[in-house]
Design a protein around this motif. Structure first.
Motif, PDB file in Angstrom:
ATOM      1  N   UNK A 464      -6.756   3.012   2.163  1.00 44.90           N
ATOM      2  CA  UNK A 464      -5.824   0.846   2.254  1.00 44.90           C
ATOM      3  C   UNK A 464      -7.191   0.159   3.135  1.00 44.90           C
ATOM      4  N   UNK A 465      -6.916  -1.141   2.687  1.00 50.94           N
ATOM      5  CA  UNK A 465      -7.310  -2.825   2.629  1.00 50.94           C
ATOM      6  C   UNK A 465      -6.048  -3.600   3.284  1.00 50.94           C
ATOM      7  N   UNK A 466      -6.610  -4.611   4.221  1.00 55.22           N
ATOM      8  CA  UNK A 466      -5.336  -5.566   3.841  1.00 55.22           C
ATOM      9  C   UNK A 466      -6.097  -6.265   5.120  1.00 55.22           C
ATOM     10  N   UNK A 467      -5.342  -7.679   4.986  1.00 53.49           N
ATOM     11  CA  UNK A 467      -5.543  -8.763   5.504  1.00 53.49           C
ATOM     12  C   UNK A 467      -5.416  -8.213   7.277  1.00 53.49           C
ATOM     13  N   UNK A 468      -5.376  -9.284   8.549  1.00 53.07           N
ATOM     14  CA  UNK A 468      -4.699  -9.330   9.481  1.00 53.07           C
ATOM     15  C   UNK A 468      -5.460  -7.827  10.720  1.00 53.07           C
ATOM     16  N   UNK A 469      -4.864  -7.762  11.639  1.00 52.48           N
ATOM     17  CA  UNK A 469      -5.472  -6.562  12.501  1.00 52.48           C
ATOM     18  C   UNK A 469      -5.014  -5.206  12.191  1.00 52.48           C
ATOM     19  N   UNK A 470      -5.597  -3.887  12.189  1.00 47.65           N
ATOM     20  CA  UNK A 470      -4.933  -2.913  11.735  1.00 47.65           C
ATOM     21  C   UNK A 470      -3.974  -2.238  13.360  1.00 47.65           C
ATOM     22  N   UNK A 471      -3.359  -2.210  13.004  1.00 49.20           N
ATOM     23  CA  UNK A 471      -2.697  -0.960  14.250  1.00 49.20           C
ATOM     24  C   UNK A 471      -2.532   0.366  13.202  1.00 49.20           C
ATOM     25  N   UNK A 472      -1.756   1.510  14.297  1.00 42.00           N
ATOM     26  CA  UNK A 472      -2.105   2.651  14.237  1.00 42.00           C
ATOM     27  C   UNK A 472      -0.562   3.382  13.074  1.00 42.00           C
ATOM     28  N   UNK A 473       0.310   2.173  12.804  1.00 39.32           N
ATOM     29  CA  UNK A 473       1.166   1.976  11.894  1.00 39.32           C
ATOM     30  C   UNK A 473       1.022   2.332  11.097  1.00 39.32           C
ATOM     31  N   UNK A 474      -0.054   1.414  10.319  1.00 38.80           N
ATOM     32  CA  UNK A 474      -0.333   1.088   9.226  1.00 38.80           C
ATOM     33  C   UNK A 474      -0.364   2.583   8.231  1.00 38.80           C
ATOM     34  N   UNK A 475      -1.529   3.481   8.729  1.00 41.53           N
ATOM     35  CA  UNK A 475      -1.174   5.104   8.740  1.00 41.53           C
ATOM     36  C   UNK A 475      -0.441   4.688   7.340  1.00 41.53           C
ATOM     37  N   UNK A 476       0.915   4.686   7.537  1.00 41.71           N
ATOM     38  CA  UNK A 476       1.619   4.882   6.653  1.00 41.71           C
ATOM     39  C   UNK A 476       1.636   4.022   5.032  1.00 41.71           C
ATOM     40  N   UNK A 477       0.820   3.553   5.095  1.00 37.19           N
ATOM     41  CA  UNK A 477       1.155   2.391   4.108  1.00 37.19           C
ATOM     42  C   UNK A 477      -0.372   3.215   3.356  1.00 37.19           C
ATOM     43  N   UNK A 478      -1.167   4.085   3.405  1.00 39.59           N
ATOM     44  CA  UNK A 478      -2.519   5.192   2.970  1.00 39.59           C
ATOM     45  C   UNK A 478      -2.437   5.734   2.128  1.00 39.59           C
ATOM     46  N   UNK A 479      -3.046   5.586   1.278  1.00 34.97           N
ATOM     47  CA  UNK A 479      -2.661   6.325  -0.439  1.00 34.97           C
ATOM     48  C   UNK A 479      -3.232   7.302  -0.223  1.00 34.97           C
ATOM     49  N   UNK A 480      -2.758   8.162  -0.006  1.00 36.11           N
ATOM     50  CA  UNK A 480      -2.969   9.643   0.061  1.00 36.11           C
ATOM     51  C   UNK A 480      -3.064  10.603  -1.096  1.00 36.11           C
ATOM     52  N   UNK A 481      -3.362  10.216  -2.236  1.00 30.42           N
ATOM     53  CA  UNK A 481      -3.795  10.928  -3.666  1.00 30.42           C
ATOM     54  C   UNK A 481      -4.519  10.417  -4.427  1.00 30.42           C
ATOM     55  N   UNK A 482      -4.725   9.230  -4.606  1.00 30.18           N
ATOM     56  CA  UNK A 482      -6.005   9.325  -5.170  1.00 30.18           C
ATOM     57  C   UNK A 482      -6.690   8.105  -5.293  1.00 30.18           C
ATOM     58  N   UNK A 483      -6.776   8.043  -3.549  1.00 32.64           N
ATOM     59  CA  UNK A 483      -8.116   6.831  -3.411  1.00 32.64           C
ATOM     60  C   UNK A 483      -9.396   7.552  -4.141  1.00 32.64           C
ATOM     61  N   UNK A 484     -10.502   6.100  -3.789  1.00 35.17           N
ATOM     62  CA  UNK A 484     -11.700   6.399  -5.076  1.00 35.17           C
ATOM     63  C   UNK A 484     -12.595   6.908  -3.113  1.00 35.17           C
ATOM     64  N   UNK A 485     -13.196   7.942  -3.735  1.00 37.12           N
ATOM     65  CA  UNK A 485     -14.727   8.366  -2.275  1.00 37.12           C
ATOM     66  C   UNK A 485     -16.033   7.675  -2.857  1.00 37.12           C
ATOM     67  N   UNK A 486     -16.548   6.819  -1.795  1.00 36.31           N
ATOM     68  CA  UNK A 486     -17.474   6.450  -1.766  1.00 36.31           C
ATOM     69  C   UNK A 486     -18.204   5.763  -1.105  1.00 36.31           C
ATOM     70  N   UNK A 487     -19.165   5.038  -0.634  1.00 36.11           N
ATOM     71  CA  UNK A 487     -20.445   5.411   0.028  1.00 36.11           C
ATOM     72  C   UNK A 487     -20.608   3.855   1.423  1.00 36.11           C
ATOM     73  N   UNK A 488     -20.332   3.199   0.845  1.00 37.91           N
ATOM     74  CA  UNK A 488     -20.369   1.788   1.078  1.00 37.91           C
ATOM     75  C   UNK A 488     -18.670   0.163   0.346  1.00 37.91           C
TER      76      UNK A 488
END
Ligand SMILES: *[C@@H]1O[C@H](CO)[C@@H](O)[C@H](O)[C@H]1NC(C)=O
Ligand SMILES: *[C@@H]1O[C@H](CO)[C@@H](O)[C@H](O)[C@H]1NC(C)=O
Ligand SMILES: *[C@@H]1O[C@H](CO)[C@@H](O)[C@H](O)[C@H]1NC(C)=O
Ligand SMILES: *[C@@H]1O[C@H](CO)[C@@H](O)[C@H](O)[C@H]1NC(C)=O
Ligand SMILES: *[C@@H]1O[C@H](CO)[C@@H](O)[C@H](O)[C@H]1NC(C)=O
Ligand SMILES: *[C@@H]1O[C@H](CO)[C@@H](O)[C@H](O)[C@H]1NC(C)=O
Ligand SMILES: *[C@@H]1O[C@H](CO)[C@@H](O)[C@H](O)[C@H]1NC(C)=O
Ligand SMILES: *[C@@H]1O[C@H](CO)[C@@H](O)[C@H](O)[C@H]1NC(C)=O
Ligand SMILES: *[C@@H]1O[C@H](CO)[C@@H](O)[C@H](O)[C@H]1NC(C)=O
Ligand SMILES: *[C@@H]1O[C@H](CO)[C@@H](O)[C@H](O)[C@H]1NC(C)=O
Length: 587
Positions: A464-488
């Motif tokens: 996930x990425x978004x504007x503002x400050x991250x909060x614990x409840x943002x976990x609910x918005x994660x892409x748990x299926x086809x997020x890209x894996x990378x190093x940068x």
């Protein structure tokens, strides 16, 4: 003559020892880093060449190959080469950063030796110390699929590499001094493509600049690998009238998507397929332009190369194409990056599909929040911090200190969240992580510029990425299926990026911002991951040729070296590396 002989002897020794023991094939290179004079923007300056060329030669390997690169330091400063995105499984000894390796002194050499275990894709190497990347020393790394694993697209008709980056007509020592004196770096003087300045696209470009020309045939499809090797500027890449089909980034095949232009942040690597489907009424511009800079202040030359069809009817002319999104609407810019997904059904380094690792179903057992704030004065110097700590590299590499029982070199007290009450400080403070834990890392950017974060030894899922400050409840918005894996991964100012990673690669690994100005000022740390039940298999021991320094300096044997005047020249070295690759492929 003596040095030529010793290189010969080395090759055959390597040949005998290397091939009989290793199961996987090997590639060998000898890389000599030295200064040459070049004038990419029309102003002569010292740049760092590898075997006499700038940018440096490509390292090509196939999944699981062993790679050996004997690096000769012909600079007047210490040197380390790091291999951006190569995971160095169980082997942080080869990572080429100051926390894990002693620098190679001037006129010394050091042989990196590592396996590109379970990796495919596009990466690059660069000198990690002292701002040297701003003067060059970088080159591409290509890891091909094993024959038994098909590419998720038709075999391209050819390969093209673009190393793009912002560029200063002052060298790295001048830029370093600027930062040391507490100034900001200031605007770069232009953008280079493959070490070359712009085609004369308008009157602001000085005459006589050598620009990059890529020759192509109509109807063919090329794989274009692009790396942002610059100092600190995000760049937008586009090829006039052509679509960029995104297919891979930093070792993962993506869900294939067409773009008319693409933002590439410092330290990132991408592959695109480009089909030559235009009627060649003229040549076409290849443009790499600065992003997220103040356009009224920028007024610098843009990176412009030429794409020339074999049936081209004339030169490119007219205005440069413009990016499709406007940075004054940051949301639209972030949308492009959020569209990068992995192709879950294609195979990569292993035969099983990329999506068969169900990262989204693993319980998160740890959280790290790393906050960047604008550079600040600490003890009278301008410094950049992460969670309020500006990193001080210890004089003894950390894992080497562990192995030799040297105490007090570093502390394992890096805070897992920003600490608001403590004033910013300088420290050799690193993260004590739990081996095999599964963690989320939140990069929170309260600095004023885009920051690209990189973690050595790993790739991570960008959920996930978004504007503002991250909060614990943002976990609910994660892409748990086809997020890209990378190093940068980039983190926009005033925004956050969340990544998930499994801490299964033992060692001490660098976490850094790739933007050289902030990195130089201390925005980095290390994560120490040690198996408490080490059985001799989780992590390799130091290599035989390990260099010693700091508290362990007395263990270092002197190297016998040739004087600079009798050294082997770049051409000879190149021929030898070529011979070695040939021999390797015959064996
Ligand atoms: C960098 O530039 C400065 C000023 O032009 C020059 O004195 C110095 O020798 C250069 N350093 C290198 C390593 O080329
Ligand atoms: C330096 O190069 C020589 C061959 O010229 C090689 O035998 C030696 O192992 C290299 N040194 C290190 C530290 O890798
Ligand atoms: C991408 O664009 C090219 C050229 O316009 C087109 O031929 C191709 O079908 C597109 N591919 C996808 C996956 O959209
Ligand atoms: C093809 O070339 C002609 C000039 O020869 C030009 O006028 C036309 O716009 C081009 N068409 C396309 C689709 O690029
Ligand atoms: C760009 O720089 C100019 C001159 O310093 C300044 O007036 C303007 O406000 C800046 N624009 C932005 C968007 O920061
Ligand atoms: C995903 O990969 C498969 C090959 O495994 C390929 O056929 C398919 O076109 C790819 N899909 C996308 C959207 O990239
Ligand atoms: C994950 O956490 C949930 C709830 O805490 C628990 O029920 C489940 O067993 C855990 N799964 C694993 C694989 O540990
Ligand atoms: C400033 O420097 C002194 C001496 O080098 C050191 O003891 C102190 O901890 C430093 N302060 C900070 C905030 O890092
Ligand atoms: C590091 O973490 C481990 C648990 O993962 C713990 O046992 C150890 O005491 C920690 N060390 C320090 C110095 O905090
Ligand atoms: C985010 O957190 C920082 C630090 O606590 C605070 O200064 C800032 O105002 C917050 N931003 C938003 C949008 O809440």
């Amino acid at each position: 003559m003596a040095s030529r002989l010793s290189i010969f002897v080395f090759f055959f020794a390597a040949l005998l020892s290397g091939f009989s023991l290793a199961e996987d094939p090997s590639v060998f290179h000898v890389y000599e880093l030295s200064y040459i004079t070049a004038s990419p923007l029309g102003v002569p300056q010292q740049v760092i060449a590898v075997n006499g060329i700038f940018p440096g030669p490509v390292v090509t390997a196939t999944t699981n190959y062993n790679v050996e690169v004997n690096v000769f330091n012909r600079l007047d400063e210490p040197l380390l080469l790091t291999w951006n995105g190569i995971e160095m499984r169980r082997n942080s000894w080869q990572d080429g950063v100051l926390g894990t390796n002693c620098p190679i002194p001037p006129q010394w050499n050091f042989t990196y030796s590592f396996q590109v275990k379970d990796q495919i894709g596009s990466f690059f190497y660069f000198p990690s110390l002292n701002f040297q990347r701003a003067s060059g020393g970088f080159g591409p790394i290509v890891i091909d699929n094993q024959d038994r694993i098909p590419l998720p697209f038709a075999n391209p008709d050819g390969e093209i590499t673009f190393m793009i980056g912002d560029w200063y007509t002052h060298n790295h020592t001048v830029l370093r001094r600027r930062l040391d004196s507490g100034e900001e770096l200031g605007m770069p003087d232009g953008v280079l493509i493959n070490g070359k300045g712009p085609y004369k696209y308008d009157a602001t470009v000085p005459d006589g600049i050598q620009y990059e020309t890529v020759n192509v045939h109509p109807g063919r499809t090329y794989r274009i690998r692009v790396h942002n090797v610059g100092t600190s500027t995000s760049l937008n890449l586009r090829i006039q009238n052509h679509k960029l089909l995104l297919v891979e980034t930093e070792g993962r095949y993506t869900s294939q998507t067409n773009f008319s232009d693409f933002d590439i942040h410092v330290g990132q690597s991408y592959s695109f397929l480009v089909t030559m489907d235009q009627n060649a009424s003229s040549d076409y511009y290849v443009v790499a332009s600065a992003r997220f800079v103040n356009e009224t202040v920028w007024r610098r030359v843009t990176g412009v190369g030429i794409l020339r069809y074999s049936n081209s009817k004339g030169p490119a002319s007219g205005p440069l194409p413009v990016p499709s999104t406007d940075v004054s609407h940051p949301w639209s810019v972030m949308q492009q990056q959020r569209a990068i997904k992995q192709n879950t059904s294609s195979s990569g380094a292993r035969p099983n599909p990329q999506g068969s690792y169900h990262y989204g179903q693993i319980n998160i057992t740890g959280t790290y929040i790393f906050r960047s704030t604008p550079p600040t004065m600490i003890n009278g110097s301008l410094r950049a911090t992460l969670n309020g700590i500006s990193f001080l590299n210890p004089s003894t590499p950390m894992r080497l200190a562990d192995k030799h029982g040297v105490k007090g070199v570093y502390k394992m007290d890096f805070p897992s969240r920003p600490v608001d009450k403590r004033p910013p400080r300088l420290d050799s403070s690193i993260i004590n992580a739990t081996y095999r834990s599964f963690v989320q890392v939140i990069f929170q950017n309260s600095d004023t510029k885009v920051q690209s974060f990189h973690i050595d030894g790993y790739s991570f899922y960008v959920v996930a990425m978004d504007f503002g400050n991250w909060t614990e409840d943002r976990k609910g918005s994660y892409n748990n299926w086809d997020a890209i894996s990378r190093s940068t991964i980039e983190v926009y100012p005033g925004a956050w990026t969340a990544v998930l990673m499994s801490l299964d690669n033992a060692g001490v690994w660098n976490i850094r911002v790739e933007n050289l100005d902030r990195w130089y000022l201390g925005r980095e740390t290390y994560i120490r991951i040690v198996n408490p039940e080490e059985n001799g298999k989780t992590e390799m021991g130091p290599p035989k040729n390990v260099l010693y320094c700091g508290a362990l300096k007395s263990l270092q044997k002197q190297q016998v070296h040739s004087s600079a005047s009798s050294m082997v020249n770049g051409n000879l070295i190149r021929i030898f590396s070529f011979v070695m690759v040939l021999l390797a492929s015959l064996c």
